[in-house]
Design an enzyme around this catalytic site. Structure first.
Site, PDB file in Angstrom:
ATOM      1  N   GLY A   1       0.810  -1.219   0.000  1.00 59.43           N
ATOM      2  CA  GLY A   1       0.000   0.000   0.000  1.00 59.43           C
ATOM      3  C   GLY A   1       0.837   1.260   0.000  1.00 59.43           C
ATOM      4  O   GLY A   1       0.557   2.224  -0.727  1.00 59.43           O
ATOM      5  N   CYS A   2       1.881   1.272   0.806  1.00 63.73           N
ATOM      6  CA  CYS A   2       2.744   2.451   0.901  1.00 63.73           C
ATOM      7  C   CYS A   2       3.518   2.667  -0.393  1.00 63.73           C
ATOM      8  O   CYS A   2       3.751   3.805  -0.803  1.00 63.73           O
ATOM      9  CB  CYS A   2       3.685   2.322   2.096  1.00 63.73           C
ATOM     10  SG  CYS A   2       2.766   2.225   3.659  1.00 63.73           S
TER      11      CYS A   2
END
Length: 155
Positions: free
Chosen positions: A46-47
């Site tokens: 996600g990051c």
């Protein structure tokens, strides 16, 4: 956990090390609009998606007068690896003691797979030229967040 920030609040100032160990201060950016986003950990799916989305839109944001700063508890060394691995152009800052995360209300209790844990709350803030919060977004999703932000800012 710190109270959540709302538009009009003064943006908590900070000086943090970037991926090269160079100090970067929010105060040095007075007179410019700054997007400050907080993410849990470099090199996680996600990051990575969020950082790549900011990088992909960096020229458009810069053209509209925005600087972008990404902050996580990661060390400068890990941020440097993340930047190189993903060809990131966003300025990544290290907040290992979580003081800045806490000041922005971006660290605290959250739900993770149905369990309450302490951690980074994925959040984004737009700081205006005078150092005040123009927009505060908490619990954002990594995917699609940058596109929504561009729409919200009319960029």
């Amino acid at each position: 956990m710190a109270d959540r920030l709302t538009p009009g609040d003064p943006a908590p100032d900070f000086t943090l090390q970037d991926a090269d160990g160079t100090p970067v201060s929010l105060a040095d950016r007075r007179g410019r609009k700054v997007i400050v986003y907080f993410y849990p950990a470099a090199m996680t799916p996600g990051c990575t998606k969020e950082a790549c989305d900011f990088t992909d839109n960096l020229d458009q944001l810069a053209g509209a007068g925005y600087d972008v700063l990404g902050i996580s508890p990661d060390t400068p060394e890990k941020l440097a690896k993340f930047r190189t691995k993903e060809s990131l152009r966003v300025t990544l800052l290290s907040d290992p003691d979580r003081a800045t995360l806490t000041a922005y209300g971006a660290y605290g209790e959250k739900m993770n797979y149905g369990k309450k844990i302490m951690g980074v709350i994925r959040s984004t803030f737009v700081v205006d030229e005078s150092g005040r919060i123009a927009h505060a977004f908490y619990n954002v999703r990594a995917t699609g967040h940058v596109a929504k932000l561009l729409r919200d800012l009319n960029v």
